[in-house]
Design a protein around this motif. Sequence first.
Motif, PDB file in Angstrom:
ATOM      1  N   GLU A 133      -9.846  -1.868   7.782  1.00 15.49           N
ATOM      2  CA  GLU A 133     -11.190  -1.970   7.202  1.00 15.49           C
ATOM      3  C   GLU A 133     -11.329  -3.272   6.422  1.00 15.49           C
ATOM      4  N   GLY A 134     -10.271  -3.618   5.731  1.00 13.05           N
ATOM      5  CA  GLY A 134     -10.278  -4.884   5.004  1.00 13.05           C
ATOM      6  C   GLY A 134     -10.407  -6.066   5.947  1.00 13.05           C
TER       7      GLY A 134
ATOM      8  N   LEU B 175      -6.942   1.300   5.896  1.00 12.20           N
ATOM      9  CA  LEU B 175      -7.465   0.448   4.819  1.00 12.20           C
ATOM     10  C   LEU B 175      -7.315  -1.031   5.173  1.00 12.20           C
ATOM     11  N   LEU B 176      -6.157  -1.379   5.707  1.00 11.68           N
ATOM     12  CA  LEU B 176      -5.928  -2.782   6.075  1.00 11.68           C
ATOM     13  C   LEU B 176      -6.883  -3.205   7.192  1.00 11.68           C
TER      14      LEU B 176
ATOM     15  N   LEU C 197       0.825  -1.210   0.000  1.00 10.78           N
ATOM     16  CA  LEU C 197       0.000   0.000   0.000  1.00 10.78           C
ATOM     17  C   LEU C 197       0.861   1.263   0.000  1.00 10.78           C
TER      18      LEU C 197
ATOM     19  N   ILE D 193       0.219   5.548  -0.722  1.00 14.16           N
ATOM     20  CA  ILE D 193      -0.793   5.730   0.323  1.00 14.16           C
ATOM     21  C   ILE D 193      -0.078   5.959   1.661  1.00 14.16           C
TER      22      ILE D 193
ATOM     23  N   LEU E 165       1.034   6.148   5.584  1.00 18.68           N
ATOM     24  CA  LEU E 165       0.990   5.086   6.598  1.00 18.68           C
ATOM     25  C   LEU E 165      -0.354   4.992   7.319  1.00 18.68           C
TER      26      LEU E 165
ATOM     27  N   VAL F 216      -3.311   6.062   6.513  1.00 17.61           N
ATOM     28  CA  VAL F 216      -4.400   5.644   5.615  1.00 17.61           C
ATOM     29  C   VAL F 216      -4.256   4.167   5.268  1.00 17.61           C
TER      30      VAL F 216
ATOM     31  N   GLU G  24     -13.902  -6.385   6.937  1.00 15.30           N
ATOM     32  CA  GLU G  24     -14.824  -6.645   5.832  1.00 15.30           C
ATOM     33  C   GLU G  24     -15.276  -8.102   5.789  1.00 15.30           C
TER      34      GLU G  24
END
Lengths: 252, 441
Positions: B411-412, B408-409, B395, B400, B402, B404, B415
């Motif tokens: 949120e993933g 993202l990781l 990422l 991107i 750090l 963010v 998910e």
Amino acid sequence: MPDSLVIKNLNASIGDRAILKDFSLTVPKGEVHAIMGPNGTGKSTLAKVLAGHPDYTVQSGEAFIDGEQIIGQEPDAIARAGLFLAFQYPSEIPGVTIANFIRAAIVARQAKGAPFDAKAYYAELYAKMDALKMDRKFTARFVNEGFSGGEKKRCEILQLMMLKPKYAVLDETDSGLDIDALRIVSEGVNRLRGPDMGFLVITHYQRLLEYIVPDRVHIMYDGRIVHSGDKDLALELEAKGYDWVKKDLASA
Amino acid sequence: MTTLTSMPSGILDASLQQNETKRFAGNDWFIQLRQLGWKNFEALPLPKRDDEKWRFSDTRSLSLADFTVAAAPSDADTAKLIGQSHFITRPAGLIIHIDGHCVLRPVIAPELAAQGVKFESLEDALRHHPALLKEFLLKHEANLGGAKFLALHQAWLRAGYVLHVPKGVEITQPFVSVNWTLTEGAAIFPHALVVAGDHAKVSIHEFNLSALPDQRALAISAADLHAGTGAHISRFAVQAWGKNAQSFEIANTCGGRDALITSVNAALGSRRARLENTVRIEGPGADVRLYGISVATGEQEFDQRTLQIHSAGKAKSDLLFKNVLLNKARTIFSGLIKVAPDAQQTDAYQTNRNLLLSPEAEADSLPGLEIEANDVKCSHGATTGQVNPEELFYLLARGIPLAVAQELLAEGFLEEVLSKVDNEEAAAVVREMFRQKFHTA
């Protein structure tokens, strides 16, 4: 040189093993340079060191993107400065869709607080996916998760097309590709070739260079470039084999 | 006026509890239920640090003092909060409580009513369907440590909803229950009773929120879910109380033959939140899936206790709890799978994964198995770790930043569970709540 990727006397190691040994190379913008060499000679290390991978230590040397020093910068800053690394083995990112991933990368390049044009983004994303013959459903798939080797490499080229860096380092992009995928990926790269982008194509085999015809070919051995030539050098290397490099060029 | 005595007040005041109980004159069984709750509450001690069922919990800060049953909200507050309660367009029914007062009684489509579907406040259901409540309400003890809290819930039981979908009726669109706390120091005791008849299908989403982010509140919730033969129940419960709330939820789920039950608990709010979730597999062929996700920040403590009881064979239960921890947050996951001697050919799984985004955060995991049958497939596992460095580098290498990339990781990571929510609109609401939480951590 302002309009070039310049690498000067780079020495880098992993653990206590020296890998790059006074490595120097210049890739002018608008040109495609290929690096070939036997396994274990430091090609992938070069790619990762340029991208700022934390596992590698740079002892000395410099690298510049259009005059901007990138050695010592954080990986995200290097990427935003204009260097793109197409990974040999792209990571799988569970739960993060391709659409959100590329979107985050684009937002990171915008001015803080600038609005994001989602409509234009998707239009561009879909157009580029069409060009790479990727199913549009891929936008909702998690990054590289469950992708075939060819799908992963296409996804790398999709990101390259969307992010439009100043320089792209393609690390063994041909590995794991069948001939159809190789052709599609190469077409994607060839379409990006132009005065605004420079390429450093790392490969073990001459095969890729039939599709992405380089301006210059460099042979790397034991952590540095030992020989350079035009595109015909790749053919010569293919004919003579890497023993030629080890016996004749390494001592040159 | 200053009170210097240590006389019990608010929810600890027996006379207040008895006064409220008088409202239910005519429903003697319910009065007895509340009185029994009070008796049990008084008899039971507060959990102590050496209590195995409260291992790793911060029992020292457990206190039920200074919480009151709040008066009904003003019309202005009611109108405002009802306006903020529409998380799903066109739910099958919507019920809203503020401080334990039902402010929006559900209206369901005439064709559902004609099929015998009932979605009512607990108080209305007490009047209209006492037999249903007598059969299904609070039929199980709290066996995971929260008996005192469940007793207090029972003693003050008034708020909540009853959802009954009779045999053979299938409803895809979710029903929605929204609970708000509004008054400083308010205590609420909402109950969820879901009964799905044989081969019925129902989905319920619960959103629990505080009107003011800093408000002190106490929520002791309980849920009873009963799935008949071949019935499907899907439940999505979102705990998003304010950051100074204490919350306790005690859920009991019973699955009959061939029942399919999916439950997703999302935790965001409260200073401390404890979830006790017991699943009872009572019929062969049942399939129960228990999921939990949380993002714990600041000094939050999320305490998750689960029990999968397999009394019937040839059934399956699968549990996955995932926590993301930032700052000095703590999570506790303690899960037990129990397989009775004759529950052969059971498939039971339990996984807890914790993602630490801060060196000061702490995740404790206590998985357990108690298997008395010999022909079973059971597994449990727990992992706690930081983001995968190669994923992070990938990422970062795209430019991107750090923070963010970590978000993202994370949120993933969440998910995997959010994708189990049966309504994309509701999943999107909670996805956004998690995102906001990352940004304010």
